[in-house]
Scaffold this motif. Structure first.
Motif, PDB file in Angstrom:
ATOM      1  N   GLY A  89       0.813  -1.211   0.000  1.00  0.00           N
ATOM      2  CA  GLY A  89       0.000   0.000   0.000  1.00  0.00           C
ATOM      3  C   GLY A  89       0.848   1.263   0.000  1.00  0.00           C
ATOM      4  O   GLY A  89       0.576   2.217  -0.740  1.00  0.00           O
ATOM      5  N   GLU A  90       1.884   1.274   0.830  1.00  0.00           N
ATOM      6  CA  GLU A  90       2.755   2.447   0.896  1.00  0.00           C
ATOM      7  C   GLU A  90       3.499   2.645  -0.421  1.00  0.00           C
ATOM      8  O   GLU A  90       3.608   3.764  -0.927  1.00  0.00           O
ATOM      9  CB  GLU A  90       3.749   2.275   2.054  1.00  0.00           C
ATOM     10  N   ALA A  91       4.011   1.544  -0.993  1.00  0.00           N
ATOM     11  CA  ALA A  91       4.776   1.643  -2.236  1.00  0.00           C
ATOM     12  C   ALA A  91       3.896   2.068  -3.410  1.00  0.00           C
ATOM     13  O   ALA A  91       4.342   2.806  -4.298  1.00  0.00           O
ATOM     14  CB  ALA A  91       5.438   0.296  -2.541  1.00  0.00           C
ATOM     15  N   PHE A  92       2.644   1.615  -3.427  1.00  0.00           N
ATOM     16  CA  PHE A  92       1.713   2.008  -4.484  1.00  0.00           C
ATOM     17  C   PHE A  92       1.519   3.524  -4.472  1.00  0.00           C
ATOM     18  O   PHE A  92       1.594   4.188  -5.514  1.00  0.00           O
ATOM     19  CB  PHE A  92       0.378   1.291  -4.275  1.00  0.00           C
ATOM     20  N   GLY A  93       1.300   4.084  -3.290  1.00  0.00           N
ATOM     21  CA  GLY A  93       1.117   5.531  -3.179  1.00  0.00           C
ATOM     22  C   GLY A  93       2.368   6.304  -3.518  1.00  0.00           C
ATOM     23  O   GLY A  93       2.319   7.301  -4.268  1.00  0.00           O
ATOM     24  N   VAL A  94       3.509   5.862  -3.003  1.00  0.00           N
ATOM     25  CA  VAL A  94       4.769   6.567  -3.255  1.00  0.00           C
ATOM     26  C   VAL A  94       5.129   6.511  -4.732  1.00  0.00           C
ATOM     27  O   VAL A  94       5.612   7.500  -5.311  1.00  0.00           O
ATOM     28  CB  VAL A  94       5.902   5.957  -2.392  1.00  0.00           C
ATOM     29  N   ALA A 146      -2.263  11.042 -19.569  1.00  0.00           N
ATOM     30  CA  ALA A 146      -0.964  10.495 -19.970  1.00  0.00           C
ATOM     31  C   ALA A 146      -0.025  10.375 -18.773  1.00  0.00           C
ATOM     32  O   ALA A 146       0.697   9.386 -18.616  1.00  0.00           O
ATOM     33  CB  ALA A 146      -0.349  11.380 -21.046  1.00  0.00           C
ATOM     34  N   GLY A 147      -0.025  11.414 -17.925  1.00  0.00           N
ATOM     35  CA  GLY A 147       0.852  11.391 -16.756  1.00  0.00           C
ATOM     36  C   GLY A 147       0.476  10.299 -15.770  1.00  0.00           C
ATOM     37  O   GLY A 147       1.339   9.607 -15.217  1.00  0.00           O
ATOM     38  N   LEU A 148      -0.830  10.124 -15.555  1.00  0.00           N
ATOM     39  CA  LEU A 148      -1.282   9.086 -14.624  1.00  0.00           C
ATOM     40  C   LEU A 148      -1.036   7.694 -15.196  1.00  0.00           C
ATOM     41  O   LEU A 148      -0.713   6.763 -14.453  1.00  0.00           O
ATOM     42  CB  LEU A 148      -2.764   9.274 -14.301  1.00  0.00           C
ATOM     43  N   GLN A 149      -1.185   7.559 -16.506  1.00  0.00           N
ATOM     44  CA  GLN A 149      -0.913   6.262 -17.127  1.00  0.00           C
ATOM     45  C   GLN A 149       0.520   5.820 -16.865  1.00  0.00           C
ATOM     46  O   GLN A 149       0.784   4.693 -16.440  1.00  0.00           O
ATOM     47  CB  GLN A 149      -1.138   6.356 -18.641  1.00  0.00           C
ATOM     48  N   LYS A 150       1.455   6.735 -17.074  1.00  0.00           N
ATOM     49  CA  LYS A 150       2.861   6.403 -16.837  1.00  0.00           C
ATOM     50  C   LYS A 150       3.119   6.176 -15.341  1.00  0.00           C
ATOM     51  O   LYS A 150       3.879   5.289 -14.953  1.00  0.00           O
ATOM     52  CB  LYS A 150       3.768   7.510 -17.360  1.00  0.00           C
ATOM     53  N   ALA A 151       2.457   6.991 -14.506  1.00  0.00           N
ATOM     54  CA  ALA A 151       2.647   6.848 -13.060  1.00  0.00           C
ATOM     55  C   ALA A 151       2.173   5.484 -12.579  1.00  0.00           C
ATOM     56  O   ALA A 151       2.829   4.830 -11.754  1.00  0.00           O
ATOM     57  CB  ALA A 151       1.892   7.961 -12.325  1.00  0.00           C
ATOM     58  N   LEU A 152       1.044   5.025 -13.083  1.00  0.00           N
ATOM     59  CA  LEU A 152       0.532   3.707 -12.712  1.00  0.00           C
ATOM     60  C   LEU A 152       1.488   2.604 -13.161  1.00  0.00           C
ATOM     61  O   LEU A 152       1.784   1.673 -12.397  1.00  0.00           O
ATOM     62  CB  LEU A 152      -0.843   3.485 -13.353  1.00  0.00           C
ATOM     63  N   GLU A 153       1.958   2.709 -14.370  1.00  0.00           N
ATOM     64  CA  GLU A 153       2.869   1.682 -14.892  1.00  0.00           C
ATOM     65  C   GLU A 153       4.161   1.650 -14.071  1.00  0.00           C
ATOM     66  O   GLU A 153       4.656   0.572 -13.727  1.00  0.00           O
ATOM     67  CB  GLU A 153       3.173   1.954 -16.361  1.00  0.00           C
ATOM     68  N   ASP A 154       4.694   2.824 -13.753  1.00  0.00           N
ATOM     69  CA  ASP A 154       5.912   2.888 -12.947  1.00  0.00           C
ATOM     70  C   ASP A 154       5.686   2.312 -11.554  1.00  0.00           C
ATOM     71  O   ASP A 154       6.507   1.548 -11.032  1.00  0.00           O
ATOM     72  CB  ASP A 154       6.394   4.338 -12.816  1.00  0.00           C
ATOM     73  N   ALA A 155       4.565   2.704 -10.928  1.00  0.00           N
ATOM     74  CA  ALA A 155       4.275   2.259  -9.566  1.00  0.00           C
ATOM     75  C   ALA A 155       4.121   0.749  -9.490  1.00  0.00           C
ATOM     76  O   ALA A 155       4.657   0.094  -8.592  1.00  0.00           O
ATOM     77  CB  ALA A 155       3.021   2.948  -9.035  1.00  0.00           C
ATOM     78  N   LEU A 156       3.389   0.171 -10.444  1.00  0.00           N
ATOM     79  CA  LEU A 156       3.183  -1.276 -10.427  1.00  0.00           C
ATOM     80  C   LEU A 156       4.487  -2.031 -10.681  1.00  0.00           C
ATOM     81  O   LEU A 156       4.724  -3.098 -10.114  1.00  0.00           O
ATOM     82  CB  LEU A 156       2.131  -1.675 -11.461  1.00  0.00           C
ATOM     83  N   ALA A 157       5.332  -1.476 -11.526  1.00  0.00           N
ATOM     84  CA  ALA A 157       6.604  -2.137 -11.834  1.00  0.00           C
ATOM     85  C   ALA A 157       7.540  -2.157 -10.632  1.00  0.00           C
ATOM     86  O   ALA A 157       8.386  -3.049 -10.509  1.00  0.00           O
ATOM     87  CB  ALA A 157       7.287  -1.439 -13.007  1.00  0.00           C
ATOM     88  N   LYS A 158       7.386  -1.178  -9.727  1.00  0.00           N
ATOM     89  CA  LYS A 158       8.309  -1.057  -8.599  1.00  0.00           C
ATOM     90  C   LYS A 158       7.730  -1.583  -7.284  1.00  0.00           C
ATOM     91  O   LYS A 158       8.352  -1.452  -6.240  1.00  0.00           O
ATOM     92  CB  LYS A 158       8.710   0.408  -8.422  1.00  0.00           C
ATOM     93  N   LEU A 159       6.548  -2.173  -7.323  1.00  0.00           N
ATOM     94  CA  LEU A 159       5.960  -2.700  -6.092  1.00  0.00           C
ATOM     95  C   LEU A 159       6.829  -3.816  -5.511  1.00  0.00           C
ATOM     96  O   LEU A 159       7.343  -4.661  -6.258  1.00  0.00           O
ATOM     97  CB  LEU A 159       4.553  -3.249  -6.352  1.00  0.00           C
ATOM     98  N   PRO A 160       7.007  -3.838  -4.181  1.00  0.00           N
ATOM     99  CA  PRO A 160       7.802  -4.909  -3.546  1.00  0.00           C
ATOM    100  C   PRO A 160       6.998  -6.201  -3.468  1.00  0.00           C
ATOM    101  O   PRO A 160       6.591  -6.647  -2.393  1.00  0.00           O
ATOM    102  CB  PRO A 160       8.100  -4.333  -2.160  1.00  0.00           C
ATOM    103  N   ILE A 161       6.772  -6.804  -4.617  1.00  0.00           N
ATOM    104  CA  ILE A 161       5.923  -7.997  -4.700  1.00  0.00           C
ATOM    105  C   ILE A 161       6.716  -9.235  -4.271  1.00  0.00           C
ATOM    106  O   ILE A 161       7.777  -9.514  -4.833  1.00  0.00           O
ATOM    107  CB  ILE A 161       5.395  -8.179  -6.130  1.00  0.00           C
ATOM    108  N   PRO A 162       6.229  -9.966  -3.258  1.00  0.00           N
ATOM    109  CA  PRO A 162       6.957 -11.157  -2.799  1.00  0.00           C
ATOM    110  C   PRO A 162       7.109 -12.202  -3.893  1.00  0.00           C
ATOM    111  O   PRO A 162       8.164 -12.799  -4.049  1.00  0.00           O
ATOM    112  CB  PRO A 162       6.097 -11.688  -1.647  1.00  0.00           C
ATOM    113  N   LYS A 163       6.030 -12.436  -4.651  1.00  0.00           N
ATOM    114  CA  LYS A 163       6.069 -13.432  -5.710  1.00  0.00           C
ATOM    115  C   LYS A 163       5.028 -13.083  -6.759  1.00  0.00           C
ATOM    116  O   LYS A 163       3.868 -12.889  -6.444  1.00  0.00           O
ATOM    117  CB  LYS A 163       5.809 -14.831  -5.137  1.00  0.00           C
ATOM    118  N   VAL A 164       5.460 -13.001  -8.001  1.00  0.00           N
ATOM    119  CA  VAL A 164       4.569 -12.628  -9.104  1.00  0.00           C
ATOM    120  C   VAL A 164       3.858 -13.871  -9.635  1.00  0.00           C
ATOM    121  O   VAL A 164       4.427 -14.958  -9.697  1.00  0.00           O
ATOM    122  CB  VAL A 164       5.359 -11.948 -10.237  1.00  0.00           C
TER     123      VAL A 164
END
Length: 723
Positions: free
Chosen positions: A23-28, A132-150
């Motif tokens: 949750g924290e990483a998604f917002g940041v 456009a800005g939010l689209q890129k922000a979402l893609e960046d945020a999801l790519a950097k999430l500390p996901i334990p296992k995809v």
């Protein structure tokens, strides 16, 4: 136009232990990208995270970012313009790549001079639109999430596959009341989400605008979206339920468990369960661990910290009649407790001593042998330390021999976290007495920062031996911590040794116990000073060529321990200068460290301190340049100048006082006695040439400074206090 922005990604149940960080990483992640694009500026950010959603709310978000003035370096003037000042093909090609043509040449700026003169192109980059800005922000945020296992999963079309921590089903993006057109993970943005699986007034919740999410989800969806709010509600309900039970009971405090349970429920409802009192005959650590680890319950402790037969359940539903929920959980926990009781009863059928032989079949490390061989090394170190401290060596030997035996019990096999603790229980059952039982239980202590030290002297001896054996063995084979990687917890072991030496003020020299431990790892140790008791262990087998590495590792381990000590002292509030001054001398009795630091702090407050520290540094630099052995004997007849005679006399007067205070352990008085040297020292350097041409005179003055240096640096290296 500025409006508030809200984004939610609705997914299947997220990993509860990771939810808070997700949750924290998604917002940041989204905030960072929106900031970079200029769509937000000093916005207030609120994150939400529940088992089935990650969301974030921003205040004052622009619908389009401001234009950005850009100045770009093109190429040297000599490359971009020909002799007539016309644009070269290279310049025209570069301008075309930037969306400009030949008409832009006249507006190019020149910076620099001569051959370094460069052409610069100024342009205006249009501000990015929110979509456009939010689209890129979402893609960046999801790519950097500390996901334990995809995990990968198919989309509704049956062909496309995407990867995420859990399958995602809905996406909300609202700027005010308007939907922002974005898409991720095969989803298109809308305004719909789902409420609680069982308790929502309506399964689909349509969010009106960016600011209504939390209230709508709570009232229509029966979900507390905020992780922090949900956690606080659980804490409140736990306290209320404990008060309802009465008798001064309280729920066990466990921050990690609280975070995990917060990640499991969307609408917490705490209820009270209980189990049969017969299970309380099992050690409470076993029952507590199985309830927490397996069932996520909060055990209830009485006013004396003893486990009761009641526990608290954080349910995700709140029916009018909770009896079915309570009975279901009681029915589930009963077999877990029965297993713990079975393990405990079975384990007590064999003594700890009977299990020791089996440790010879348990590999400790492929280069350090088995647990059985390791225990023999720990025993030897423990007996040697016990002899030095005057502690019962036989008791220390017995405790060290049995310390790892519980690794072969059913209970520790099921719950590795209970190693040591169960050994203590089984030692008491075997009739070995509290001293040995406590030592077996405590030999892992301190397990973490702030943990208690072993309760008795035998426990301290065995804990020291265990940690020293680990440190010297792993340093000996080159398994050192690197960066933030410390798989064998060697930093924690080193801090444990430091804490025991300091807090118990043990009369042990660090070098001595390290050499003692390294001799044992090297294969030979003398026990109790008895020549007949020499014992030799060949622990490396085919890897015997590693033994020289052990001998070379002692300096590395010593430095490692002092580094850990320095860090610990700075965390306790001592300045870097104070710590460096004391540890520069590598004091062997770590129990003296606090007194030395106090003395340095008191000395630094004296008006003479700065001048003496500077003089001490100067003396040290002079002595470092002397080749060969430093002269130490001063011949009074060779003292020619009044200033050196005065310094010699001052040393003769002050040294006995300072040395007596040092020898009695009064380090503050020892250092403060040096204050009287300031005048003679200043006069010496003002009026005396140390490196006189006459060899005898020069050596005599060097000897005088050597005596001064030795006196000034018994407590600490005062030169480290010099700015």
């Amino acid at each position: 136009m500025n409006k508030n922005l809200f984004v939610e990604l609705f997914v299947e149940e997220l990993p509860p232990k990771a939810l808070k960080k997700l949750g924290e990483a998604f917002g940041v992640g989204i905030e960072t990208a929106l900031n970079r694009s200029g769509l937000i500026w000093e916005s207030k950010v609120t994150t939400y995270a529940s088992p089935r959603r990650l969301a974030v709310h921003f205040t004052d978000v622009r619908d389009i970012a401001p234009n950005i003035q850009i100045s770009q370096k093109l190429m040297p003037v000599s490359v971009g313009l020909d002799a007539n000042g016309a644009a070269t093909p290279a310049l025209l090609k570069k301008l075309a790549s930037l969306g400009a043509d030949e008409s832009a040449v006249a507006g190019l700026k020149r910076v620099g001079e001569g051959k370094a003169e460069t052409l610069m192109f100024d342009s205006v980059q249009p501000g990015v639109a929110l979509a456009a800005g939010l689209q890129k922000a979402l893609e960046d945020a999801l790519a950097k999430l500390p996901i334990p296992k995809v995990m990968g999963y198919q989309l509704a079309d049956g062909w496309s596959t995407v990867s995420f921590v859990r399958p995602a089903h809905k996406l909300i993006a609202l700027h005010g009341a308007e939907i922002v057109d974005v898409g991720v993970l095969g989803l298109k943005s809308g305004r719909e989400t789902l409420g609680h699986r069982f308790e929502a007034a309506q399964s689909v919740v349509t969010i009106r605008d960016a600011d209504s999410y939390a209230e709508q989800l709570k009232s229509e969806g029966a979900v507390i979206a905020s992780f922090a709010e949900r956690r606080a509600e659980i804490v409140r309900q736990l306290a209320a339920a404990a008060a309802k039970v009465g008798g001064g009971v309280k729920a066990i405090e466990d921050e990690a468990l609280l975070d995990e349970v917060t990640g499991l429920v969307e609408r917490p409802n705490v209820v009270i369960g209980q189990f049969e009192t017969e299970f309380l005959a099992v050690p409470q650590e076993c029952l507590i661990l199985t309830m927490k680890a397996n069932q996520k319950y909060f055990p209830l402790l009485d006013a004396n910290g003893k486990l009761t037969n009641q526990f608290l359940i954080v349910s995700n539903i709140a029916p009018a009649d909770a009896s079915a929920v309570i009975q279901g959980n009681e029915r589930v926990v009963r077999p877990r407790l029965a297993d713990a009781k079975f393990f405990f009863d079975q384990d007590r059928k064999k003594t700890l001593a009977s299990r020791v032989e089996g440790l010879g079949k348990v590999v400790y490390h492929n280069k350090l042998g088995t647990q059985g061989e390791r225990i023999e090394r720990v025993r030897a170190i423990a007996k040697a330390i016990a002899a030095k401290l005057g502690v019962d060596a036989a008791a220390a030997d017995t405790a060290a021999q049995l310390a790892k035996a519980d690794l072969l019990t059913d209970m520790v096999g099921e719950f590795p976290e209970l190693q040591g603790i169960m050994g203590g229980y089984y030692a008491r059952h075997d009739g070995l007495g509290e001293t040995i039982a406590d030592a077996v239980e405590d030999h892992y202590k301190p397990r973490f920062a702030g943990d208690d030290l072993p309760r008795n002297e035998v426990g301290v001896v065995v804990a020291l031996a265990d940690k020293l054996e680990t440190l010297v063995g792993l340093f000996g084979i080159g398994q050192l911590p690197t960066g933030d990687k410390d798989p064998f917890a060697l930093r924690r072991h080193a801090l444990g040794v430091i804490r025991m030496l300091i807090e118990r003020d043990l009369p042990l020299d660090l070098n001595e116990i390290l050499r003692l431990a390294f001799r044992q790892i090297d294969g030979i140790v003398q026990i109790g000073g008895d020549p007949e008791a020499h014992r030799s262990h060949t622990i490396f087998g085919a890897d015997a060529e590693l033994i020289p590495l052990l001998r070379g590792a002692e300096d590395s381990l010593r430095s490692f321990i002092y580094d850990r000590l320095a860090g610990s002292l700075r965390e306790q509030g001592y300045s870097a200068q104070e710590v460096e001054a004391v540890l520069a001398l590598r004091p062997q009795r770590l129990g003296d460290i606090a007194k030395r630091l106090a003395a340095v702090r008191a000395f630094a407050a004296l008006p003479e301190a700065a001048a003496l520290a500077a003089a001490n540094k100067r003396v040290g630099n002079i002595l470092k340049k002397i080749e060969g052995e430093l002269p130490s004997s001063v011949t009074p007849a060779l003292l020619a100048e009044e200033a050196e005679k005065a310094l010699f006399a001052a040393l003769g007067s002050i040294a006995p006082q300072a040395n007596a205070a040092f020898d009695s352990g009064d380090y503050t008085a020892s250092l403060q006695a040096l204050a009287a040297l300031r005048g003679p020292v200043d006069a010496f350097f003002d009026g005396v040439m140390v490196n006189a041409e006459e060899a005898a005179l020069r050596a005599n003055r060097q000897a005088l400074l050597n005596q001064l240096y030795g006196l000034m640096n018994r407590v600490a290296d005062l030169s480290k206090l010099s700015a």
